[in-house]
Motif scaffolding. Structure first.
Motif, PDB file in Angstrom:
ATOM      1  N   ALA B 154       0.831  -1.301  -0.058  1.00  0.00           N
ATOM      2  CA  ALA B 154       0.017   0.028  -0.010  1.00  0.00           C
ATOM      3  C   ALA B 154       0.953   1.145   0.060  1.00  0.00           C
ATOM      4  O   ALA B 154       0.655   2.296  -0.665  1.00  0.00           O
ATOM      5  CB  ALA B 154      -0.874  -0.160   1.079  1.00  0.00           C
ATOM      6  N   ILE B 155       1.862   1.164   0.886  1.00  0.00           N
ATOM      7  CA  ILE B 155       2.956   2.332   0.726  1.00  0.00           C
ATOM      8  C   ILE B 155       3.528   2.744  -0.613  1.00  0.00           C
ATOM      9  O   ILE B 155       3.809   3.713  -1.098  1.00  0.00           O
ATOM     10  CB  ILE B 155       3.620   2.248   1.922  1.00  0.00           C
ATOM     11  N   ARG B 156       3.967   1.521  -1.011  1.00  0.00           N
ATOM     12  CA  ARG B 156       4.826   1.659  -2.209  1.00  0.00           C
ATOM     13  C   ARG B 156       3.957   1.718  -3.627  1.00  0.00           C
ATOM     14  O   ARG B 156       4.691   2.096  -4.642  1.00  0.00           O
ATOM     15  CB  ARG B 156       5.832   0.439  -2.350  1.00  0.00           C
ATOM     16  N   GLY B 157       2.786   1.286  -3.451  1.00  0.00           N
ATOM     17  CA  GLY B 157       1.890   1.478  -4.725  1.00  0.00           C
ATOM     18  C   GLY B 157       2.025   0.375  -5.567  1.00  0.00           C
ATOM     19  O   GLY B 157       1.536   0.081  -6.921  1.00  0.00           O
ATOM     20  N   VAL B 158       2.896  -0.870  -5.256  1.00  0.00           N
ATOM     21  CA  VAL B 158       3.188  -1.848  -6.238  1.00  0.00           C
ATOM     22  C   VAL B 158       3.047  -3.179  -5.255  1.00  0.00           C
ATOM     23  O   VAL B 158       3.306  -3.138  -4.116  1.00  0.00           O
ATOM     24  CB  VAL B 158       4.240  -1.718  -6.871  1.00  0.00           C
ATOM     25  N   ASN B 159       3.002  -4.312  -5.891  1.00  0.00           N
ATOM     26  CA  ASN B 159       3.134  -5.496  -5.496  1.00  0.00           C
ATOM     27  C   ASN B 159       4.500  -5.906  -5.042  1.00  0.00           C
ATOM     28  O   ASN B 159       5.285  -5.542  -5.502  1.00  0.00           O
ATOM     29  CB  ASN B 159       2.757  -6.670  -6.399  1.00  0.00           C
ATOM     30  N   VAL B 160       4.763  -6.375  -3.481  1.00  0.00           N
ATOM     31  CA  VAL B 160       6.134  -6.776  -3.169  1.00  0.00           C
ATOM     32  C   VAL B 160       6.380  -7.840  -2.799  1.00  0.00           C
ATOM     33  O   VAL B 160       7.688  -8.249  -2.426  1.00  0.00           O
ATOM     34  CB  VAL B 160       6.316  -5.928  -1.849  1.00  0.00           C
ATOM     35  N   ASP B 161       5.625  -8.816  -3.312  1.00  0.00           N
ATOM     36  CA  ASP B 161       5.944 -10.094  -2.854  1.00  0.00           C
ATOM     37  C   ASP B 161       7.081 -10.712  -3.330  1.00  0.00           C
ATOM     38  O   ASP B 161       7.930 -11.340  -2.357  1.00  0.00           O
ATOM     39  CB  ASP B 161       4.886 -11.016  -3.626  1.00  0.00           C
ATOM     40  N   SER B 162       7.641 -10.633  -4.526  1.00  0.00           N
ATOM     41  CA  SER B 162       8.903 -11.133  -5.065  1.00  0.00           C
ATOM     42  C   SER B 162      10.113 -10.500  -4.278  1.00  0.00           C
ATOM     43  O   SER B 162      11.235 -11.038  -3.940  1.00  0.00           O
ATOM     44  CB  SER B 162       9.076 -11.133  -6.433  1.00  0.00           C
ATOM     45  N   VAL B 163       9.979  -9.172  -3.871  1.00  0.00           N
ATOM     46  CA  VAL B 163      11.041  -8.393  -3.539  1.00  0.00           C
ATOM     47  C   VAL B 163      11.391  -8.820  -1.648  1.00  0.00           C
ATOM     48  O   VAL B 163      12.255  -8.996  -1.691  1.00  0.00           O
ATOM     49  CB  VAL B 163      10.381  -6.917  -3.432  1.00  0.00           C
ATOM     50  N   PRO B 213       3.052  14.875   7.963  1.00  0.00           N
ATOM     51  CA  PRO B 213       1.713  15.214   8.770  1.00  0.00           C
ATOM     52  C   PRO B 213       1.030  13.967   8.880  1.00  0.00           C
ATOM     53  O   PRO B 213       0.374  13.255   7.942  1.00  0.00           O
ATOM     54  CB  PRO B 213       0.844  16.237   7.724  1.00  0.00           C
ATOM     55  N   GLY B 214       0.638  14.028  10.135  1.00  0.00           N
ATOM     56  CA  GLY B 214      -0.377  12.810  10.520  1.00  0.00           C
ATOM     57  C   GLY B 214      -0.298  11.404   9.809  1.00  0.00           C
ATOM     58  O   GLY B 214      -1.393  11.003   9.264  1.00  0.00           O
ATOM     59  N   LEU B 215       1.006  11.147   9.719  1.00  0.00           N
ATOM     60  CA  LEU B 215       1.186   9.883   8.859  1.00  0.00           C
ATOM     61  C   LEU B 215       0.272   8.668   9.084  1.00  0.00           C
ATOM     62  O   LEU B 215      -0.220   8.109   8.538  1.00  0.00           O
ATOM     63  CB  LEU B 215       2.463   9.450   8.774  1.00  0.00           C
ATOM     64  N   GLU B 216       0.353   8.528  10.377  1.00  0.00           N
ATOM     65  CA  GLU B 216      -0.211   7.240  10.866  1.00  0.00           C
ATOM     66  C   GLU B 216      -1.735   7.213  10.692  1.00  0.00           C
ATOM     67  O   GLU B 216      -2.380   6.133  10.296  1.00  0.00           O
ATOM     68  CB  GLU B 216      -0.146   7.277  12.393  1.00  0.00           C
ATOM     69  N   GLY B 217      -2.360   8.174  10.845  1.00  0.00           N
ATOM     70  CA  GLY B 217      -3.972   8.312  10.703  1.00  0.00           C
ATOM     71  C   GLY B 217      -3.990   8.107   9.125  1.00  0.00           C
ATOM     72  O   GLY B 217      -4.950   7.169   8.773  1.00  0.00           O
ATOM     73  N   ILE B 218      -3.407   8.714   8.187  1.00  0.00           N
ATOM     74  CA  ILE B 218      -3.566   8.489   6.928  1.00  0.00           C
ATOM     75  C   ILE B 218      -3.250   7.068   6.587  1.00  0.00           C
ATOM     76  O   ILE B 218      -4.180   6.444   5.672  1.00  0.00           O
ATOM     77  CB  ILE B 218      -2.677   9.173   5.925  1.00  0.00           C
ATOM     78  N   GLU B 219      -2.336   6.506   7.172  1.00  0.00           N
ATOM     79  CA  GLU B 219      -2.057   5.176   6.725  1.00  0.00           C
ATOM     80  C   GLU B 219      -3.341   4.028   6.989  1.00  0.00           C
ATOM     81  O   GLU B 219      -3.523   3.242   6.233  1.00  0.00           O
ATOM     82  CB  GLU B 219      -0.866   4.664   7.171  1.00  0.00           C
ATOM     83  N   GLU B 220      -3.749   4.356   8.103  1.00  0.00           N
ATOM     84  CA  GLU B 220      -4.783   3.572   8.472  1.00  0.00           C
ATOM     85  C   GLU B 220      -6.093   3.757   7.724  1.00  0.00           C
ATOM     86  O   GLU B 220      -6.625   2.776   7.249  1.00  0.00           O
ATOM     87  CB  GLU B 220      -5.314   3.729   9.994  1.00  0.00           C
ATOM     88  N   PHE B 221      -6.319   4.944   7.067  1.00  0.00           N
ATOM     89  CA  PHE B 221      -7.296   5.421   6.262  1.00  0.00           C
ATOM     90  C   PHE B 221      -7.506   4.482   5.190  1.00  0.00           C
ATOM     91  O   PHE B 221      -8.223   3.785   4.830  1.00  0.00           O
ATOM     92  CB  PHE B 221      -7.439   6.855   5.972  1.00  0.00           C
TER      93      PHE B 221
END
Lengths: 297, 227, 227
Positions: B154-163, B213-221
């Motif tokens: 979600a943070i990187r915007g791409v699938n990270v499975d193989s990485v 700014p308010g990273l945590e809240g955004i992330e949960e959102f």
């Protein structure tokens, strides 16, 4: 540690994705860039977006996303034209961001007005969310650069981790070995078997989302409309807490229309849909609804 | 082989007559001798227990060895070896190795100045560069651990499975159980990651950009939106 | 980590500009840096090639380091560190390690005087059993030998460096040369392993199910990514 003070410049060798050949359809002629090419160029939609923003030397916090939207869309289109194979989930991330960008750009083309309806608010939220995600990604990209330079620096000193001197190795307790060749083979079999992919974390929660009953929604609509005033569809779904509820209400309205409980009014194509109550107060009940929506698993 | 501290309760009995200070080179040399055989960082407490010394004394000796290897302590020219190349004042020069306190323990490393020379002799242990995608994924895991692949995606915007798989194989991250709610596998960084970074704990990682700014809240959102 | 001497023919070219004497600590320290981290003894010729020095110079420096570690060269009391414990004349004392020439190769060992202390330290926490991780790694090596650590890592999905070292130490596996393509060290099981298994050769190991993947499909992230 070069990244600390560098605004927006993508780290390392993957400099500016906007400068890449793939952004120019002509450059791609002759040979089709493979999957790796794309990965080497940028590592995701945010990376691309950051690259485009930095190309225009815009401040990320004040950036007019409209100016980079066209390039973002163009970039995606070019990749598609070049026959890039997209993993579905990756493509969808790009598309979500492209759609958001387009929305924002469209909003800028309209005369600036007061924030009036829900759509405006939603647009503002979408923009803020995009900014927040972009800022977050930028922060991680920066520390990734720091981690990289630290790893490279640290790789210059090698730890002493030599084999134990023989006279010490000789002191080690005699190995207890209780495996028969058969047991050992079983161990090998298990170790060599391709690993089950770790449980997928693709969100499945929505599949078990609270069931929304069309019948219940029809009852709610009935109560809202029987009050007498015609209401717009927008007003009828104003309190819907999920898309599922919106869909259920829409289906309910269709049912109610068929039952001649409501009538629709739409002045312009794509204009607001106004719903009137047409049945008598007691002529309609949600019991009339067909059964087909009730057999939900 | 791992360096495990002798149990202080039994070490005393087993080595009741042991006094490392009486051996040639004393306690300093005893510490050096142990540092020569360990292949994982050893803590001052482990060393103290193994050598029958107090932790304070061990820490003092370690600090002293560290300074000495760095060429800090001694300035006296060394006349005995004046006939050999590069000797004038060599006792005050840094040694080819250094003693470092990393990932919670002490260990001998070759001095970074000689990386080019040493690298020619040490094939294994040389580590491949991480790709940009792997670095970003590692960064997210390092700062958000324990964290699921979905969140990293979600943070990187791409699938990270193989990485993620590559980072596991490299020993930089590991499985740290599952999220009680979602059942998703959670990942965290390893002590090998700390070693490679030359730090004692993840708390020593540089701060994430402070003006988020308010990273945590955004992330949960938006995580909530995905699940 | 294995000691592979740079090819004298190419080392000179690659490091054409290298002058170890200009680095802090000079050629002495450069030799120390190498000796501290190599696993297999290195000959004076190998060291000379890797360091861009003459064999004579290397031999002289080695002899000097050997004497120095043995506490032979210096007798001057060291006033700078006189306040620290065990310091009077410590520069003249033997170090905790020594430089030994065995069968023509040089390597640093812990000093024999400290064998008891070091032995106790090494033995603490050692078990007579292999861990599950070690057993699985051994099984993979036994059935896929000769095989590199990178491939075993790829099969097992985790870093196996320290486990491979344990298996080496236990005499269950050994170095069987390097992969001509990647240059990675390959490992195979030993005759001691056969002995413990009670079989005459690896051919007597029970057959595995034919459906198991071989090595073809295994991602060679290490080898490919290595610089």
């Amino acid at each position: 540690m070069a990244l600390a003070g560098t605004p927006l410049a993508p780290a390392g060798p993957h400099a500016d994705p906007a400068e890449l050949p793939a952004a120019d359809p002509l450059a791609g002629s002759g040979k089709k860039p493979g999957f790796e090419v794309r990965l080497v160029n940028f590592t995701g939609p945010f990376d691309l977006l950051l690259g485009l923003i930095s190309k225009h030397q815009l401040d990320i916090t004040e950036v007019a996303l409209a100016t980079v939207t066209d390039e973002f869309i163009k970039y995606i289109r070019n990749l598609q034209q070049l026959g890039e194979e997209w993993a579905l989930d990756e493509a969808s991330e790009f598309l979500v961001i492209a759609a958001t960008l387009l929305d924002l750009k469209a909003a800028r083309l309209l005369p600036a007005g007061e924030v009036e309806d829900d759509e405006d608010v939603a647009l503002l939220e979408a923009r803020d969310l995009l900014f927040a995600r972009l800022l977050q990604y930028k922060a991680f990209k920066q520390v990734a650069g720091l981690i990289n330079s630290t790893l490279e620096l640290e790789a210059r000193s090698f730890p002493r981790q030599v084999a134990l001197e023989e006279h010490f190795a000789a002191l080690l307790p005699e190995l207890v070995w209780r495996h028969t060749p058969g047991q050992f083979a079983a161990l090998a079999e298990a170790a060599l078997k391709p690993k089950e992919a770790a449980p997928s974390e693709v969100g499945l929660a929505h599949l078990h989302g609270s069931a929304v009953s069309v019948k219940e929604q029809a009852e709610i609509l009935g109560l809202m409309l029987q009050a007498g005033r015609p209401l717009s569809f927008r007003a009828l779904i104003a309190d819907a807490e999920s898309t599922l509820v919106v869909v259920a209400r829409f289906l309910a309205l269709l049912e109610m229309f068929r039952d001649k409980a409501v009538a629709f009014d739409q002045l312009l194509p794509l204009g607001d849909l106004t719903v009137h109550w047409t049945a008598g107060r007691d002529d309609w009940s949600s019991e009339n609804l067909t059964e087909e929506y009730e057999e939900q698993p | 082989m791992s360096a495990n501290a002798p149990d202080p309760a039994t070490a005393g009995e087993a080595d009741s007559g042991l006094n490392v200070a009486e051996l040639p080179g004393g306690a300093r040399a005893a510490i050096e001798a142990v540092l020569m055989v360990i292949d994982q960082p050893a803590t001052a407490v482990e060393l103290a227990a193994g050598l029958n010394l107090t932790v304070d004394a061990v820490e003092q000796l370690l600090a002293e060895l560290q300074r000495e290897y760095n060429g800090y302590t001694v300035n006296a020219p060394d006349s005995d070896v004046a006939t050999v190349i590069n000797t004038v004042g060599h006792k005050s020069r840094p040694r080819g190795f250094e003693l470092r306190n990393i990932a919670g323990g002490w260990r001998i490393y070759s001095r970074a100045d000689f990386a080019d020379v040493v690298g020619g002799f040490v094939l294994e242990g040389q580590t491949a560069r991480l790709t940009q995608a792997a670095l970003e994924t590692l960064a997210v895991i390092a700062y958000r651990q324990p964290v699921s692949r979905a969140r990293v995606s979600a943070i990187r915007g791409v699938n990270v499975d193989s990485v993620v798989r590559t980072l596991m194989q490299r020993g930089l991250i590991e499985d740290s159980g599952t999220d009680p709610e979602s059942g998703a596998v959670l990942y965290r960084t390893t002590s090998y990651f700390l070693e490679r970074m030359g730090i004692g704990s993840v708390a020593e990682l540089p701060q994430l950009s402070p003006h988020l700014p308010g990273l945590e809240g955004i992330e949960e959102f938006y995580d909530a939106g995905r699940m």
